[in-house]
Motif scaffolding. Structure first.
Motif, PDB file in Angstrom:
ATOM      1  N   LEU A 130       0.901  -1.232   0.057  1.00  0.00           N
ATOM      2  CA  LEU A 130       0.081  -0.021  -0.057  1.00  0.00           C
ATOM      3  C   LEU A 130       0.879   1.164   0.228  1.00  0.00           C
ATOM      4  O   LEU A 130       0.296   2.315   0.006  1.00  0.00           O
ATOM      5  CB  LEU A 130      -0.912   0.154   1.022  1.00  0.00           C
ATOM      6  N   GLY A 131       2.175   1.240  -0.048  1.00  0.00           N
ATOM      7  CA  GLY A 131       3.147   2.444  -0.155  1.00  0.00           C
ATOM      8  C   GLY A 131       3.658   2.672   1.379  1.00  0.00           C
ATOM      9  O   GLY A 131       4.291   3.957   1.278  1.00  0.00           O
ATOM     10  N   PHE A 132       3.483   1.863   2.387  1.00  0.00           N
ATOM     11  CA  PHE A 132       4.149   1.957   3.590  1.00  0.00           C
ATOM     12  C   PHE A 132       5.302   1.375   3.714  1.00  0.00           C
ATOM     13  O   PHE A 132       6.111   1.237   2.875  1.00  0.00           O
ATOM     14  CB  PHE A 132       3.188   1.947   4.687  1.00  0.00           C
ATOM     15  N   ASP A 133       5.696   1.023   4.820  1.00  0.00           N
ATOM     16  CA  ASP A 133       7.044   0.243   5.281  1.00  0.00           C
ATOM     17  C   ASP A 133       6.728  -0.641   6.081  1.00  0.00           C
ATOM     18  O   ASP A 133       5.772  -0.975   6.839  1.00  0.00           O
ATOM     19  CB  ASP A 133       8.120   1.058   5.584  1.00  0.00           C
ATOM     20  N   SER A 134       7.738  -1.883   6.128  1.00  0.00           N
ATOM     21  CA  SER A 134       7.735  -2.946   7.246  1.00  0.00           C
ATOM     22  C   SER A 134       7.427  -2.403   8.816  1.00  0.00           C
ATOM     23  O   SER A 134       6.785  -3.003   9.545  1.00  0.00           O
ATOM     24  CB  SER A 134       8.926  -3.615   7.245  1.00  0.00           C
ATOM     25  N   ILE A 135       7.760  -1.206   9.286  1.00  0.00           N
ATOM     26  CA  ILE A 135       7.822  -0.709  10.590  1.00  0.00           C
ATOM     27  C   ILE A 135       6.261  -0.504  10.925  1.00  0.00           C
ATOM     28  O   ILE A 135       5.491  -0.570  11.400  1.00  0.00           O
ATOM     29  CB  ILE A 135       8.387   0.574  10.836  1.00  0.00           C
ATOM     30  N   THR A 136       5.535   0.266   9.642  1.00  0.00           N
ATOM     31  CA  THR A 136       4.286   0.459   9.814  1.00  0.00           C
ATOM     32  C   THR A 136       3.399  -0.770   9.745  1.00  0.00           C
ATOM     33  O   THR A 136       2.562  -1.027  10.724  1.00  0.00           O
ATOM     34  CB  THR A 136       3.447   1.285   8.379  1.00  0.00           C
ATOM     35  N   GLY A 137       3.773  -1.862   8.878  1.00  0.00           N
ATOM     36  CA  GLY A 137       2.843  -3.257   9.123  1.00  0.00           C
ATOM     37  C   GLY A 137       3.063  -3.761  10.342  1.00  0.00           C
ATOM     38  O   GLY A 137       2.102  -4.254  11.107  1.00  0.00           O
ATOM     39  N   THR A 138       4.321  -3.565  10.918  1.00  0.00           N
ATOM     40  CA  THR A 138       4.645  -4.174  12.296  1.00  0.00           C
ATOM     41  C   THR A 138       3.875  -3.320  13.283  1.00  0.00           C
ATOM     42  O   THR A 138       3.172  -4.095  14.257  1.00  0.00           O
ATOM     43  CB  THR A 138       6.148  -4.217  12.580  1.00  0.00           C
ATOM     44  N   ALA A 139       3.935  -2.174  13.191  1.00  0.00           N
ATOM     45  CA  ALA A 139       3.238  -1.232  14.198  1.00  0.00           C
ATOM     46  C   ALA A 139       1.746  -1.478  14.392  1.00  0.00           C
ATOM     47  O   ALA A 139       1.159  -1.634  15.239  1.00  0.00           O
ATOM     48  CB  ALA A 139       3.506   0.351  14.142  1.00  0.00           C
ATOM     49  N   LEU A 140       0.802  -1.617  12.979  1.00  0.00           N
ATOM     50  CA  LEU A 140      -0.268  -1.983  12.979  1.00  0.00           C
ATOM     51  C   LEU A 140      -0.834  -3.169  14.061  1.00  0.00           C
ATOM     52  O   LEU A 140      -1.633  -2.958  14.650  1.00  0.00           O
ATOM     53  CB  LEU A 140      -0.910  -2.312  11.441  1.00  0.00           C
TER      54      LEU A 140
END
Length: 462
Positions: free
Chosen positions: A150-160
């Motif tokens: 979706l255009g974010f990064d792995s930190i965003t995915g982990t944080a979700l």
């Protein structure tokens, strides 16, 4: 002037093991008596039973022995992480995850950031009511891959997932494994003080959603600002929507296996008492079943399983190293001494400061005893009567425990499920700390304010 570089995570943890080993020669050895509750079989600390025992310092050879011992003690989590990696390696090889992500990306085009509050809310409710922590680990690969697509990064995915479940865990209004146990030890009615905890839940989760949303928006606008930009370049990124894989019949069959497996996981955790061993077995079954219906041959299934597990070895071993710290403190008999000494410091503080002091003491104890239920069993028998002595309610003592346990869970390198989440996300601990530290400070201010307020309003029933 040479720029300071944070050491490798393995180096940091090994240094902590060395320090704890040295402290076994300095800190007096001591223990609390423990007894078993005949009704529940739970082992609890007997208040006012602390006593000093014969010093038992850990030798240099014992220091190195603590590493395999820690690996052995944390083996069930280590292998859980490796099995998840293996299972998702097989599922990834079928192309189903890419196809599912492609479908989602198309549907979310132009409103990608809406996924942030939705996913975090779902996981926060699981954390607040079921105490979801390790149980969320299977969801990280999917959410991380989706976030990157979706255009974010792995930190965003982990944080979700991590901060969603973590916010719910920290602001829990009905978590039986932390609030329930702590209130039971303190003699409070189960889940009493619900309204105040709901306020805490809303503030903690709301701040987390805003923080992650702003970070994700920044990364979406300029991917090079990502703390994991180099790592994420190796992953699926900058997808051309017109070239995304379409869902085939086989993909849908694999997706059905995945959905059924996650449904069984939810029912097993909620109704059948599933934990790490059962969840590990479930993911082995899911991986093999997905490979079969996805059209992979037996040898390919084995090869993809190995590849998936290999990707998580780095983080899996960190979990064992973190556990080695506890091994040293237990064998040197200094764990109870540290807890007793910190509790005595709080006892000398007045009013509001006593409550805030308890919060900080619980935060430190959580680094040493990262299990929420374990920390409740160790600290609440001391903190509950101490609250009576210093003139604050036992409900405030439980609140201080809840925040101290919950906040540090998502930043402490001794937290097994947290380090497992970073391992799955391929995120180095030092990079996560750089991302997380501002939110951790925000949570700390919220926690201090709420604990101070609970003292001022005589948060009860007692």
């Amino acid at each position: 002037m040479k720029k300071f570089k944070i050491p490798h995570t393995y180096v940091l943890l090994f240094c902590v093991i060395i320090i704890m080993t040295a402290l076994t020669y300095i800190i007096p050895a001591g223990q609390f008596d423990r007894a078993e509750d005949p009704a529940t079989g739970r082992i609890f600390v007997v208040p006012e039973s602390f006593h000093y025992v014969e010093q038992s310092p850990v030798s240099i050879f014992g220091l190195f022995q603590s590493i395999p011992k820690g690996m052995n003690e944390a083996g069930y989590i280590i292998f859980f992480v490796l099995m998840i990696g293996g299972a998702f390696g097989i599922i990834q090889a079928t192309g189903t995850i890419d196809a599912g992500i492609g479908s989602t990306v198309k549907q979310m085009s132009g409103r990608e950031k809406l996924i942030i509050p939705v996913v975090m809310l779902v996981f926060s409710l699981a954390g607040a009511t079921l105490g979801t922590a390790e149980e969320a680990l299977p969801f990280y690969p999917i959410v991380i891959a989706l976030a990157i697509a979706l255009g974010f990064d792995s930190i965003t995915g982990t944080a979700l997932v991590l901060l969603g479940a973590g916010a719910g865990f920290a602001g829990a209004f009905a978590n039986p494994f932390t609030v329930g146990i702590a209130q039971g030890i303190a003699g409070l009615p189960l889940f009493s003080g619900f309204v105040f905890r709901m306020l805490a839940y809303v503030l903690i989760l709301g701040s987390a959603i805003i923080y992650v949303y702003r970070y994700a928006a920044k990364i979406q606008a300029n991917p090079e600002l990502s703390l994991t930009y180099e790592e994420d370049k190796k992953r699926q990124k900058n997808i051309d929507i017109s070239q995304l894989t379409e869902m085939t019949k086989r993909h849908k069959m694999v997706m059905l296996v995945l959905v059924l497996g996650l449904v069984i996981l939810g029912l097993g955790v909620a109704k059948l008492g599933f934990y790490i061993t059962e969840l590990t077995a479930l993911f082995i079954i899911m991986g093999i079943a997905a490979g079969i219906v996805g059209g992979l041959k037996a040898d390919r299934i084995a090869e993809e399983f190995i590849k998936g597990a290999q990707e998580l070895v780095y983080g899996a071993l960190i979990i064992g190293l973190a556990t080695s710290i506890m091994v040293v403190m237990n064998e040197g008999a200094i764990l109870d001494t540290v807890i007793y000494s910190m509790a005595r410091i709080v006892q000398g503080l007045p009013g509001v400061l006593s409550g805030i002091g308890m919060f900080f003491v619980q935060s430190i104890i959580n680094v040493i005893v990262p299990s929420g239920s374990g920390q409740a069993a160790v600290s609440m028998p001391i903190m509950a009567p101490m609250a009576d002595v210093v003139g604050i309610t036992r409900q405030t003592a439980v609140l201080a425990f809840q925040f101290g346990d919950g906040f540090s869970n998502v930043i402490s390198p001794t937290s097994g499920y947290f380090m497992a989440a970073l391992a799955i996300g391929g995120i180095k601990w030092e990079k996560w700390v750089k991302f997380m530290l501002p939110l951790f400070l925000i949570w700390t201010v919220i926690g201090m304010s709420l604990v101070a307020l609970s003292v001022m309003i005589n948060y009860g029933p007692f």
